[in-house]
Design an enzyme around this catalytic site. Sequence first.
Site, short mmCIF file in Angstrom:
data_model
loop_
_atom_site.label_atom_id
_atom_site.label_comp_id
_atom_site.label_asym_id
_atom_site.label_seq_id
_atom_site.Cartn_x
_atom_site.Cartn_y
_atom_site.Cartn_z
N ARG A 45 -23.05 11.26 16.15
CA ARG A 45 -22.14 12.18 16.86
C ARG A 45 -22.88 13.00 17.91
NH1 ARG A 45 -19.31 14.89 11.81
NH2 ARG A 45 -21.35 14.40 10.94
N GLY A 57 -43.96 16.74 -1.06
CA GLY A 57 -42.67 16.16 -0.68
C GLY A 57 -42.79 14.92 0.18
N LYS A 97 -7.51 17.54 19.19
CA LYS A 97 -8.48 18.32 18.42
C LYS A 97 -9.38 19.11 19.36
CE LYS A 97 -12.23 16.45 16.15
NZ LYS A 97 -12.87 15.67 15.09
N GLY A 123 -14.42 17.76 6.40
CA GLY A 123 -13.00 17.58 6.09
C GLY A 123 -12.09 18.38 7.01
N HIS A 167 -20.37 5.36 15.29
CA HIS A 167 -19.41 6.36 15.75
C HIS A 167 -18.88 6.12 17.17
CE1 HIS A 167 -17.41 10.14 16.34
NE2 HIS A 167 -18.19 10.42 17.36
C1 R5P Z 1 -15.34 13.02 15.19
O1 R5P Z 1 -15.41 12.58 16.32
C2 R5P Z 1 -15.30 12.14 14.01
O2 R5P Z 1 -14.65 10.95 14.27
C3 R5P Z 1 -14.67 12.84 12.81
O3 R5P Z 1 -13.32 13.12 13.10
C4 R5P Z 1 -15.37 14.13 12.49
O4 R5P Z 1 -16.75 14.02 12.65
C5 R5P Z 1 -15.07 14.57 11.09
O5 R5P Z 1 -15.77 15.75 10.85
P1 R5P Z 1 -15.14 16.87 9.94
O6 R5P Z 1 -14.70 16.22 8.67
O7 R5P Z 1 -16.26 17.86 9.73
O8 R5P Z 1 -14.01 17.49 10.71
#
Ligand code: R5P
Length: 293
Positions: A95, A38, A192, A225, A130
């Site tokens: 992230r 690999g 969130k 998502g 990010h």
């Molecule tokens: C988070 O800070 C990012 O901006 C996205 O909102 C996030 O990473 C999206 O991840 P998921 O689609 O798994 O919720």
Amino acid sequence: MTPSLLFTTSTNPSIERTLVQSGNFRRGKQEWRQFADGEWCVRLGERVRGIEPVVLGSTVPPADSIVKLLILLDALRENGSRPATLLLPYFGYARQDRPTHAGEGVAARLFARILGDRTHVRTIVVVDLHSPTARRFFPVSVTNVEAMPLLMRALKRARIQPEVVVAPDAGAIPRARACARAFGATVGWCRKNRPRPNVASIGGCRGAAVKKKRVLIVDDMIDTGGTLIGATRVIRNAGAREIIVAVTHSIFSGNPLPTIKAAGVRRLFVTDSIPHPKLPAWVTVVPVARLFL
Ligand code: R5P
């Protein structure tokens, strides 16, 4: 002008094609091989001594993409090139820019330091990094190029005029504000929480009334998502007339598209910073190559 020599790890064929077609780049000869266990090996097919090459690669999972990028940068240095300009359509691991629990490390810093090693790389151009924190980890200069203007142009071409732009979490608020200003729309945002990794719990939408409105949700990426699906449900339950989404990086872990559609997204605009072989017609892919020209 002599075209720059472009080497790639083949993670972004559409971007590579556009760069070469622009005439500003010439494809460097290179051959990739994979051994039985690999491991990857690249062999450069031309002299690079003394030149400053351009390298196009990505750190999108799986980790092979990072390994190939490092192997390519090493081969260039070994063969006498000057430090490269590195084009990163997507910087994965961004992230992980701080430990969220005791015992964790900071993987964004690790990969920023390795990729930004001055002996291999002179400068980096990255699409929608990010966070500003991740940018500070790189030991070399980093230019962060924004894909939102390209996405907005695509929305306008599709005659989509949002009345409200919503950030699905706090991190997306600056992007939502800029986008709302350009469209003359109002701004909303969701709260969130992440009770567990990869699980998003989205609270109500604040800042703007979405009832009977055409709403645009913007973010830097869709991974599982969860964030987008949660925000879409909240906005739909609040009575939005139509929900459109514009996001730069489409990771699409576990193929979330059917659930995103079922949650109520009518159209999704993403860039080709992460390529996918086939996407449904309700997903529009906006090329980002011009950000590197
Ligand atoms: C988070 O800070 C990012 O901006 C996205 O909102 C996030 O990473 C999206 O991840 P998921 O689609 O798994 O919720």
